[in-house]
Scaffold this motif. Structure first.
Motif, PDB file in Angstrom:
ATOM      1  N   CYS A 226     -14.337 -41.287 -20.703  1.00 40.46           N
ATOM      2  CA  CYS A 226     -13.008 -40.760 -20.409  1.00 40.46           C
ATOM      3  C   CYS A 226     -12.026 -41.927 -20.459  1.00 40.46           C
ATOM      4  CB  CYS A 226     -12.988 -40.087 -19.040  1.00 40.46           C
ATOM      5  SG  CYS A 226     -13.987 -38.584 -18.934  1.00 40.46           S
ATOM      6  N   LEU A 227     -11.132 -41.876 -21.426  1.00 44.05           N
ATOM      7  CA  LEU A 227     -10.181 -42.975 -21.609  1.00 44.05           C
ATOM      8  C   LEU A 227      -9.004 -42.885 -20.662  1.00 44.05           C
ATOM      9  CD1 LEU A 227     -10.266 -43.065 -25.508  1.00 44.05           C
ATOM     10  CD2 LEU A 227     -11.449 -44.593 -23.921  1.00 44.05           C
ATOM     11  N   ASP A 228      -8.792 -41.729 -20.055  1.00 45.54           N
ATOM     12  CA  ASP A 228      -7.819 -41.588 -18.971  1.00 45.54           C
ATOM     13  C   ASP A 228      -8.312 -40.505 -18.014  1.00 45.54           C
ATOM     14  OD1 ASP A 228      -6.512 -38.898 -19.563  1.00 45.54           O
ATOM     15  OD2 ASP A 228      -6.050 -39.923 -21.419  1.00 45.54           O
ATOM     16  N   THR A 231      -8.870 -36.459 -18.409  1.00 47.43           N
ATOM     17  CA  THR A 231      -9.922 -35.821 -19.195  1.00 47.43           C
ATOM     18  C   THR A 231     -11.200 -35.582 -18.395  1.00 47.43           C
ATOM     19  OG1 THR A 231     -10.695 -37.974 -19.999  1.00 47.43           O
ATOM     20  CG2 THR A 231      -9.056 -36.812 -21.344  1.00 47.43           C
ATOM     21  N   ALA A 232     -11.212 -35.954 -17.130  1.00 49.94           N
ATOM     22  CA  ALA A 232     -12.415 -35.756 -16.306  1.00 49.94           C
ATOM     23  C   ALA A 232     -12.877 -34.297 -16.272  1.00 49.94           C
ATOM     24  CB  ALA A 232     -12.172 -36.275 -14.891  1.00 49.94           C
ATOM     25  N   PRO A 233     -11.972 -33.302 -16.162  1.00 48.01           N
ATOM     26  CA  PRO A 233     -12.439 -31.901 -16.178  1.00 48.01           C
ATOM     27  C   PRO A 233     -13.147 -31.511 -17.477  1.00 48.01           C
ATOM     28  CG  PRO A 233     -10.211 -32.028 -15.299  1.00 48.01           C
ATOM     29  CD  PRO A 233     -10.526 -33.375 -15.869  1.00 48.01           C
ATOM     30  N   ILE A 234     -12.763 -32.139 -18.582  1.00 39.68           N
ATOM     31  CA  ILE A 234     -13.433 -31.847 -19.851  1.00 39.68           C
ATOM     32  C   ILE A 234     -14.877 -32.294 -19.782  1.00 39.68           C
ATOM     33  CG2 ILE A 234     -13.384 -32.254 -22.338  1.00 39.68           C
ATOM     34  CD1 ILE A 234     -10.414 -32.940 -22.041  1.00 39.68           C
ATOM     35  N   LEU A 266     -10.606 -39.006 -24.721  1.00 43.79           N
ATOM     36  CA  LEU A 266     -12.053 -38.978 -24.508  1.00 43.79           C
ATOM     37  C   LEU A 266     -12.751 -39.245 -25.833  1.00 43.79           C
ATOM     38  CD1 LEU A 266     -14.005 -36.365 -22.426  1.00 43.79           C
ATOM     39  CD2 LEU A 266     -14.682 -36.788 -24.795  1.00 43.79           C
ATOM     40  N   CYS A 267     -13.851 -39.979 -25.769  1.00 47.87           N
ATOM     41  CA  CYS A 267     -14.672 -40.223 -26.953  1.00 47.87           C
ATOM     42  C   CYS A 267     -16.142 -40.239 -26.549  1.00 47.87           C
ATOM     43  CB  CYS A 267     -14.279 -41.521 -27.646  1.00 47.87           C
ATOM     44  SG  CYS A 267     -14.337 -42.994 -26.600  1.00 47.87           S
ATOM     45  N   TYR A 268     -17.001 -40.245 -27.519  1.00 44.75           N
ATOM     46  CA  TYR A 268     -18.434 -40.190 -27.210  1.00 44.75           C
ATOM     47  C   TYR A 268     -19.246 -40.884 -28.289  1.00 44.75           C
ATOM     48  CZ  TYR A 268     -19.146 -36.601 -30.785  1.00 44.75           C
ATOM     49  OH  TYR A 268     -19.210 -35.935 -31.987  1.00 44.75           O
TER      50      TYR A 268
END
Length: 340
Positions: A226-228, A231-234, A266-268
């Motif tokens: 999570c880059l910010d 985006t935690a709920p995602i 967000l990235c993965y």
């Protein structure tokens, strides 16, 4: 060209001193139209080609890393590609991309150094990442949809499999100048409550899980960054949707260094463990490219890239994989698959 730029690169300074000074670079970069520059360069390379003998061409073929065949067997690459194709949902359109894209396609909206891309003398670039070409096509299709309905949120889902070229040099086994990437992108509009992000991230990751299962990967690890904080709920929904999937772990990766400034929100990364070795096989996340390409801040884009050569190497029995990739196979050393 500024004096700082002129003095910062010794190799460039040497060339320009020999050719008449930095004014030549300014003329070529700014003083000629694109058509005139192409005309000039075509004649330059015609003359250079006329001077080359068959023996010199053969010598270049033996030493140029951009033109030598891939170390991975064709059948292994095709088999890995087939696993990915078989897992692709029906609502993704599979495109056959051109081997070239417009000049700056990899750099105008993404943080890719132009020196990592092979430019042509006709004002284009050799494909370095299929997600960039898919983003261009996605922006074109979304622009058409918005022209018909300014609030259109119909998603554009596309995929492509393409051999690409990158110009940066890696002095390590397994770091290739050209390699195969399987990419998928989803483009649409922000409709609020992070609906786009939650729905389509799960969709991309479910595809990855199916593909790894088809390939016989026993353990798949998805590392999400999570880059910010927004985006935690995602991440929470993603965990819920993939909970209980056999052989799949979702791992927080807050310390990821690569991709910051390239991805947004967000990235993965996806790692596959086969034959006791763990390798990175995919990289993806949200980017703001279609916002810039369409001029519409409500546009959203999710990209994913899968290293077909890397997956093929992972699926190859250890003795063969070690022979093809050298120490990189044993150490798990990898490059970022998308973004250069």
């Amino acid at each position: 060209m500024t004096s700082d730029e002129y003095s910062a690169d010794p190799a460039l300074r040497r060339v320009l001193d020999k050719a008449g000074g930095p004014e030549l670079l300014d003329l070529l970069a700014k003083g000629l139209t694109g058509t005139d520059l192409t005309t000039l360069l075509l004649e330059v390379f015609r003359r250079r080609a006329d001077r080359l003998t068959p023996a010199e061409v053969m010598r270049r073929y033996r030493t140029d890393r951009f033109v030598t065949p891939a170390p991975t067997a064709f059948a292994d690459i095709r088999r890995a590609e087939d696993f990915l194709l078989a897992a692709l949902p029906d609502d993704f359109q599979l495109l056959t991309l051109a081997p070239l894209v417009p000049l700056a396609a990899h750099t105008a909206v993404a943080t890719v150094d132009p020196r990592k891309v092979v430019a042509t003398i006709r004002g284009s670039e050799v494909a370095a990442d299929p997600t960039n070409a898919l983003a261009l096509e996605g922006a074109r299709r979304r622009s058409q949809a918005l022209a018909a309905d300014p609030r259109s949120a119909v998603p554009v889902r596309m995929a492509a499999s393409q051999r690409v070229v990158r110009a940066q040099h890696f002095d390590a086994p397994g770091m290739l100048a050209h390699f195969h990437l399987f990419a998928l992108v989803t483009a649409s509009r922000d409709t609020g409550s992070r609906t786009f992000e939650q729905q389509h991230l799960v969709e991309h990751l479910q595809f990855a899980v199916r593909a790894m299962a088809r390939a016989g990967v026993r353990h798949t690890e998805i590392r999400i960054t999570c880059l910010d904080g927004s985006t935690a709920p995602i991440l929470g929904r993603t965990r819920t949707e993939l909970a209980g999937t056999p052989g799949v772990d979702i791992v927080d990766d807050p310390d990821r260094a690569t991709g910051r400034g390239y991805y947004t929100g967000l990235c993965y990364k996806i790692y596959a463990t086969v034959h006791g070795w763990q390798r990175e096989v995919a990289d993806g996340g949200f980017v703001d490219w279609t916002q810039h390409l369409t001029g519409n801040r409500k546009e959203r884009l999710l990209i994913s890239g899968f290293g077909v050569d890397r997956l093929a190497a992972a699926l190859t029995p250890p003795a063969d994989s070690e022979r093809q990739w050298g120490g990189a196979a044993r150490s798990g050393r990898v490059r970022r698959l998308t973004g250069g």
